[in-house]
Scaffold this active site. Structure first.
Site, short mmCIF file in Angstrom:
data_model
loop_
_atom_site.label_atom_id
_atom_site.label_comp_id
_atom_site.label_asym_id
_atom_site.label_seq_id
_atom_site.Cartn_x
_atom_site.Cartn_y
_atom_site.Cartn_z
N LEU A 15 0.83 -1.20 0.00
CA LEU A 15 0.00 0.00 0.00
C LEU A 15 0.87 1.26 0.00
CD1 LEU A 15 -2.77 1.41 0.19
CD2 LEU A 15 -2.64 1.12 2.69
N GLU A 59 3.84 4.09 -0.30
CA GLU A 59 4.79 4.48 -1.34
C GLU A 59 5.77 5.50 -0.76
OE1 GLU A 59 1.63 3.87 -5.04
OE2 GLU A 59 2.62 5.82 -4.79
N TRP A 85 8.54 0.49 2.13
CA TRP A 85 8.35 -0.01 3.50
C TRP A 85 7.54 -1.31 3.52
CZ3 TRP A 85 11.83 2.81 5.50
CH2 TRP A 85 11.93 4.17 5.17
N ILE A 86 7.81 -2.18 2.55
CA ILE A 86 7.02 -3.40 2.43
C ILE A 86 7.66 -4.54 3.21
CG2 ILE A 86 5.96 -5.03 0.84
CD1 ILE A 86 4.95 -2.06 0.69
N GLY A 119 22.57 -0.88 33.69
CA GLY A 119 23.59 -1.06 32.67
C GLY A 119 23.41 -2.35 31.89
N GLU A 134 1.21 0.12 10.13
CA GLU A 134 -0.26 -0.01 10.04
C GLU A 134 -0.97 1.28 10.43
OE1 GLU A 134 -1.37 -2.65 8.71
OE2 GLU A 134 0.01 -4.28 9.16
#
Length: 381
Positions: free
Chosen positions: A127, A129, A158-159, A341, A364
């Site tokens: 979806l 781009e 970002w798939i 730490g 999402e």
């Protein structure tokens, strides 16, 4: 700590037992090493598929397990507690199967779903781009129709599983008419003209490949269209409602794992002659962590039960995603603080949980978008 679950059937209890066994033997033991090496655990998904876990909420006649969403999401939570790349990967696969299952023709469901749900194939959802993320209706990837089908040109970004998936559920523009000009397509991985960018170098989730998916005059037949032309945006939003619940469950799983590590450490670590769990500063921190996890779990399960009952649940899904992922970020940060730490070094897993938690506030739909969805529902009354 083993989470006490209230499940609707004996079959669901058996399913959770199966998942816990798989997590203990096949998932959690390899998570740290594979994350450090950036290895994608494709064979783990094959194991999940052969165990019947890649099609949990879908009908049995097409290879699914016909489980209610409230059970499926608790499976996601258990997997994410063992390894987020696997829990989130199952959520993305389920999201990728949704359009064909819910909007495909009878012929498409009969042809495609058995392999998509049966365990051998892994999906990706296309979806976003490079310049169209939260504003999904602004996407520009184009599917031009001709006598023989469609020619697709554009880039998705970002798939999750980009370059590793066996099929891609694609949202592309078939007309310039804004959100009403978007359509949905099923794209097999071997489609000519389909290629992939190098995996993104990320803060966390290094075992889960995230990459651009590129379409350069990619050819699709007319039967690749899922639903009607112009219906893609509605399909995408319906899929994302369920996907947001998957992310909420992932967040609860990661938070639970971080809490368990912090609580165990606090019970063993001694300072000034006492366990640090007995100091009010640490004890109250652990109490807040436990409460936030329980509240987030209740919220996503409430939304899942609405979905299972066939009632509207989009606003509740946004609430669950928002609350659970913000909670996860706080719990994992506090877990690092409890370990001091030791929490900041890779010998202990909480630093990985903290890095992984951040992405859940983004995917999402960012949490700012979730607040927008919720505020609009409130304003509408």
């Amino acid at each position: 700590m083993t989470v006490e679950r209230v499940l609707p059937t004996a079959e669901a209890h058996d399913l959770i037992d199966l998942v816990r066994d798989l997590v203990g033997k096949e998932v959690a033991p390899r998570a740290a090493a594979d994350e450090a090496a950036g290895r994608f655990p494709r064979e783990v998904f094959t194991t999940l598929g052969r165990s019947g876990l890649l099609g949990l909420p879908y009908p049995e006649e097409h290879g699914g397990a016909a489980q209610p969403y409230e059970v499926y999401l608790q499976v996601i939570e258990e997997l994410a507690a063992g390894w987020l790349a696997v829990g989130l990967g199952l959520s993305v696969h389920t999201l990728s199967c949704f359009p064909v299952a819910a909007y495909g023709t009878d012929a498409q469901r009969a042809e495609l779903l058995p392999e998509m749900l049966g365990g051998e194939l892994l999906g990706a959802y296309c979806l976003s781009e490079p310049h169209s993320g939260s504003d999904a209706a602004a996407l520009t990837t184009r599917a031009a129709r001709d006598a023989d089908g469609y020619t697709v040109d554009g880039v998705k970004a970002w798939i999750t599983h980009g370059g590793a998936a066996d099929f891609y559920t694609l949202m592309a523009r078939t007309s310039p008419d804004g959100a009403r000009g978007i359509s949905c397509f099923h794209v097999p991985a071997g489609t000519p003209g389909l290629s992939f960018g190098e995996p993104e170098r990320k803060m966390g989730m290094k075992s889960s490949p995230t990459a651009q998916v590129r379409f350069d005059a990619a050819r699709l037949g007319p039967d690749a269209l899922v639903g009607s032309e112009g219906e893609g945006f509605r399909i995408a939003m319906a899929a994302l409602d369920g996907g947001r619940l998957g992310i909420a469950a992932c967040a609860v799983g990661v938070a639970q794992a971080a809490f368990d590590a912090a609580a165990s450490y606090a019970r063993e670590r001694r300072q000034f002659g006492s366990r640090i769990a007995d100091f009010q500063g640490v004890g109250f921190m652990l109490a807040d962590m436990a409460t936030g996890i329980a509240a987030a779990r209740a919220l996503y399960l409430d939304a899942a039960r609405l979905r299972d009952a066939g009632r509207p649940y989009g606003t509740q899904a946004a609430m669950a995603k928002l609350f659970a992922t913000d909670m996860c970020m706080k719990v994992t940060t506090d877990a690092v603080q409890v370990l001091g730490g030791y929490g900041y070094v890779e010998d202990f897993p909480v630093e990985r949980y903290m890095r992984e938690a951040k992405v859940l506030q983004i995917v999402e739909g960012t949490n700012q978008v979730q607040r927008l969805v919720i505020s609009r529902a409130v304003a509408k009354g």
